[in-house]
Design a protein around this motif. Structure first.
Motif, PDB file in Angstrom:
ATOM      1  N   PHE A   1       1.020  -1.059  -0.176  1.00 61.91           N
ATOM      2  CA  PHE A   1      -0.173  -0.017   0.168  1.00 61.91           C
ATOM      3  C   PHE A   1       0.923   1.311   0.074  1.00 61.91           C
ATOM      4  CE2 PHE A   1      -2.050   3.533   1.997  1.00 61.91           C
ATOM      5  CZ  PHE A   1      -3.424   3.398   1.522  1.00 61.91           C
ATOM      6  N   LEU A   2       0.639   2.291  -0.914  1.00 60.94           N
ATOM      7  CA  LEU A   2       1.320   3.523  -0.987  1.00 60.94           C
ATOM      8  C   LEU A   2       0.193   4.561  -0.466  1.00 60.94           C
ATOM      9  CD1 LEU A   2       3.697   5.442  -1.671  1.00 60.94           C
ATOM     10  CD2 LEU A   2       2.834   5.483  -3.961  1.00 60.94           C
ATOM     11  N   GLY A   3       0.699   5.157   0.781  1.00 64.22           N
ATOM     12  CA  GLY A   3       0.061   6.474   1.120  1.00 64.22           C
ATOM     13  C   GLY A   3       0.662   7.577   0.310  1.00 64.22           C
ATOM     14  N   PHE A   4      -0.249   8.408  -0.583  1.00 66.36           N
ATOM     15  CA  PHE A   4       0.239   9.058  -1.546  1.00 66.36           C
ATOM     16  C   PHE A   4       0.486  10.384  -0.682  1.00 66.36           C
ATOM     17  CE2 PHE A   4      -1.462   6.153  -4.509  1.00 66.36           C
ATOM     18  CZ  PHE A   4      -0.649   6.156  -5.530  1.00 66.36           C
TER      19      PHE A   4
ATOM     20  N   PRO B   1      -2.600  12.858  -2.857  1.00 68.30           N
ATOM     21  CA  PRO B   1      -3.613  12.150  -3.295  1.00 68.30           C
ATOM     22  C   PRO B   1      -4.661  12.782  -4.396  1.00 68.30           C
ATOM     23  CG  PRO B   1      -3.650  12.209  -0.720  1.00 68.30           C
ATOM     24  CD  PRO B   1      -2.897  13.154  -1.220  1.00 68.30           C
TER      25      PRO B   1
ATOM     26  N   ASN C   1      -8.024  10.232   4.917  1.00 67.94           N
ATOM     27  CA  ASN C   1      -8.611   9.353   3.794  1.00 67.94           C
ATOM     28  C   ASN C   1      -7.541   8.239   3.223  1.00 67.94           C
ATOM     29  OD1 ASN C   1     -10.813   8.287   2.076  1.00 67.94           O
ATOM     30  ND2 ASN C   1     -10.259   9.732   0.380  1.00 67.94           N
ATOM     31  N   GLU C   2      -6.326   8.573   3.256  1.00 69.91           N
ATOM     32  CA  GLU C   2      -5.269   7.592   2.806  1.00 69.91           C
ATOM     33  C   GLU C   2      -5.245   6.485   3.879  1.00 69.91           C
ATOM     34  OE1 GLU C   2      -4.992   8.759  -0.501  1.00 69.91           O
ATOM     35  OE2 GLU C   2      -2.853   7.567  -0.290  1.00 69.91           O
TER      36      GLU C   2
ATOM     37  N   GLN D   1      -8.054   4.121   3.775  1.00 74.84           N
ATOM     38  CA  GLN D   1      -8.030   3.104   2.644  1.00 74.84           C
ATOM     39  C   GLN D   1      -7.046   2.108   3.001  1.00 74.84           C
ATOM     40  OE1 GLN D   1      -7.568   4.978  -1.252  1.00 74.84           O
ATOM     41  NE2 GLN D   1      -8.108   6.708  -0.296  1.00 74.84           N
TER      42      GLN D   1
END
Lengths: 483, 251
Positions: B81-84, B87, B154-155, B158
């Motif tokens: 998982f990449l937390g941008f 986003p 929100n990241e 997810q």
């Protein structure tokens, strides 16, 4: 960067057209060619009243003096109008189907395959269907139930037999046969279609729908739809269309007329999925259609909602004449073009009455080598005081080999009226795609999601069952178009 | 879990990573710190599979597999998982539809049955509580009109839904006020398990007050030039990156 570009450019994959099959049904086809004799032949086949034949002949004579329009932003091989057959109908023992039991099982099977069951108990609850194959209507469901409310929903041919006076009164009052080349052609040779009449004060209890299917080769389909909504009535009408995959182009030139009286409301929704041709642009339907409605008296309302994904060339401008004071017109459109498809579509809003309002939302999506044009006219007549129009035309590009064009025309002759036009062009961003991929969503699904999100303002105007179909269709039309 | 050996990456001919080595085991939290332009975000993007990089040399193994050969979506389904840092907004696509599509694709990959709308909403509500994100956010389009803090929350939301094995959070703390920072940190701490791992990419020590890392690495000029425990972060905070630059350049 190069790799990313490849992802976007790889737009040309042929998407699956799952309605491309052909049904082997015994069909009666008229010889190719178009003369007055052809028109006599069609009219006789349909056992039409004299006024209809006269109308056809007048239209034909006028058509012969007209030139095919060339102003649209589309290119296609010239059509040889003598190389088309103008009548094809599935052969039946009985001229008219009294009930579904009389219909050839092969025909029912064809429509089952298309997801349109004709047995009433199987039909989506609350939707009545008129199924048209090539030049003839096969079955109309729920007729009896609707008749109890005084609603007439039948094929055009039947309506000509049963209610000739209604047809005579209304036909060509919105789209005269002199209107344009394709409307004149349709007026001369139209074969079937649907007729809807909603009496005064009646709100139609179910959605009405017509499903058009082209099956035979080398034929054209020329249907005519006429909807009359009397004072205070309401109806929601849907149409869908598909055709087999063929390497030759086929012509579809329809005319739709809607008349809404005082306080009446008509919602007309289209999901157009004619065969779009293959990825090299071979084959597909030429969809040259004239659709127009009139809000004849005060407070009438008509809305057009269209999802256009099929056809190799589309030439279509569902329009409205807002004649009654306080009448309202709406046009919501999503047009998708992929591979070598071309679409020139939009609307005309003619404001004549006072306080008339119109809204236009157009979402064009182009992919592959396609060209997608919005063409719209907003005209405010000099007596249309305090009228308003709002237009929003957005274009989304997938890849850099496709085109999006906007041709808005505004003619305002009244100083108290307000016309607003907004337009945007955007590209599907690689950041958006990557965000989806990173969450594990496959490329095709990611594009489907993004495109559906983009078109949401229009899709939400469709009746529920139709909206679900349309969402799937949008995704399928662009499948394989990226990566 | 993740083993990176001598990774060399360039972008349009310009070298960005110059022989990066890193080992991450299950249950660990790693922080990667470094000055601007040291290659931190490139590192995160390479792990996630963004493809505008040229991988020149080196290998990256994830759970014993060659990560560099996997597509971005496959990496995600396999638990990355990449937390941008930034986003993106996807107008018209509701968070609910977006995450349901994501979760169902992952479940399909794992041979689990698809979630119905109702089942998904139940799970979503649980996770929402966990990261303290209001339901009004999940009803909106993906990141559209979200504030900077809401996007970062929100990241994490997810991340909670996808339950990754390896999370790479790229500058998740940037642009957050202290309350939002706490919510994000609490989320990360709550999601920490013995069998997953987290890589925090950050500029400032501040985040590490709330998420205690097992290891801190300093990335400079495309290489990890110094590694240590959590005290290294404090030392960096005090002495600044100039200190690292000096000792690196001396070598």
């Amino acid at each position: 960067m190069q790799k990313d570009k490849n992802i976007i450019n790889k737009f040309t994959e042929e998407s699956d057209y799952k309605y491309g099959f052909y049904s082997d049904i015994e069909t009666e086809i008229a010889p190719k060619g178009l003369t007055e004799e052809t028109i006599h032949f069609i009219s006789k086949k349909k056992n039409e009243p004299d006024f209809m034949l006269e109308f056809r002949l007048k239209a034909f004579r006028h058509w012969q003096t007209m030139k095919e329009p060339e102003w649209a932003h589309v290119k296609y091989q010239p059509i040889n109008y003598q190389d088309i057959s103008y009548y094809a109908a599935p052969k039946t023992k009985k001229p008219k189907h009294e009930s579904i039991e009389d219909v050839d099982p092969e025909l029912i099977e064809t429509f089952n395959k298309l997801g349109i069951p004709l047995e009433e108990q199987k039909i989506l609850s609350g939707v009545a269907v008129d199924a048209v194959m090539d030049s003839a209507s096969i079955a109309t469901t729920y007729k009896k139930k609707l008749a109890k409310e005084g609603i007439i929903f039948s094929s055009f041919s039947e309506a000509l037999q049963e209610h000739p006076e209604l047809i005579k009164k209304h036909i060509a009052t919105v789209v005269p046969y002199t209107d344009n080349f394709f409307a004149a052609l349709n007026s001369a040779v139209f074969s079937d279609g649907s007729f809807v009449y909603i009496p005064k004060g009646v709100s139609c209890p179910m959605d009405l729908s017509t499903y058009f299917r082209i099956n035979s080769a080398n034929t054209g389909q020329f249907e005519r739809t006429l909807i009359v909504a009397e004072e205070g009535s309401y109806v929601s009408y849907l149409e869908g269309c598909t055709a087999p995959m063929r390497s030759e182009n086929q012509l579809h030139a329809a005319v739709v007329e809607i008349i809404a009286h005082k306080n009446a409301e008509v919602k007309y929704s289209t999901v157009q999925n004619w065969y779009p041709g293959n990825k090299e642009g071979k084959g597909g339907i030429y969809n040259f259609v004239t659709k127009r409605g009139i809000c004849k008296e005060e407070n009438a309302k008509i809305s057009w909602t269209q999802v256009e994904t099929g056809s190799s060339v589309t030439w279509k401008y569902p329009s409205l004449i807002l004649k009654g004071d306080n009448s309202k017109g709406e046009f919501f459109s999503v047009a998708v073009t992929n591979n070598k498809q071309q679409a020139d579509t939009g609307t005309k809003m003619i404001h004549l009455g006072n306080n008339t309002k119109s809204s236009i939302i157009s979402k064009g999506i182009s992919a592959g080598f396609s060209n997608n044009s919005y063409r719209g006219l907003v005209k405010i007549g000099k007596n249309a005081n305090n009228s308003r129009n709002f237009s929003q035309c957005d274009s989304l590009l997938l890849g850099d080999k496709c085109g999006a064009h906007t041709f808005p025309y505004i003619e305002a002759q009244n100083k108290s009226s307000i016309v607003e036009h907004e337009a945007t062009t955007s590209k599907i961003s690689e950041d958006q795609l990557f965000y989806c991929l990173q969450r594990g969503i496959e490329m095709d699904n990611a594009i489907g999601l993004i495109v559906n999100g983009y078109a949401k303002d229009v899709l939400k105007k469709l009746p529920m069952e139709f909206a679900v179909e349309a969402e799937k269709l949008l995704s399928i039309s662009l499948e394989g178009s990226v990566g | 879990m993740l083993s990176i050996k001598n990774l060399k990456v360039s972008v349009e001919g310009k070298p960005i990573l110059n022989g990066l080595n890193l080992e991450v085991a299950e249950g660990e939290v790693h922080a990667i710190m470094g000055p601007n332009g040291s290659g931190k975000s490139t590192f995160a993007s390479v792990i996630a599979g963004r493809d505008y990089f040229d991988i020149k040399e080196g290998e990256v193994k994830y759970l014993g597999k060659n990560l560099l050969e996997m597509s971005p979506e496959m990496r995600s389904k396999e638990g990355i998982f990449l937390g941008f840092q930034y986003p993106v907004e996807i107008p018209g696509v509701s968070m609910t539809n977006f995450m349901r599509a994501a979760l169902n694709e992952k479940r399909e990959h794992l041979g689990l049955k698809q979630l119905s709308g109702a089942e998904f909403i139940k799970i979503m509500e649980e996770k929402q509580e966990l990261v303290n994100i209001q339901s009004k956010l999940t009803n909106r389009s993906v990141n559209e009109g979200f504030s900077g803090g809401e996007k970062k929350k929100n990241e994490i939301f997810q991340m909670a839904l996808l339950e990754p094995k390896l999370s790479v959070l790229d500058e998740t703390d940037s642009g957050l006020d202290i309350d939002a920072l706490k919510i994000v940190a609490n989320g990360v701490n709550y999601l920490k398990r013995k069998d997953n791992a987290t890589i925090l990419i950050t500029h400032y020590q501040r985040l590490l007050d709330y998420i205690i890392p097992d290891f801190v690495h300093v990335l400079y000029d495309g290489k990890i030039v110094k590694s240590g425990g959590k005290e290294l972060a404090l030392e960096l905070e005090e002495k600044g990156y100039e200190w690292i630059k000096e000792i690196t350049n001396k070598e």
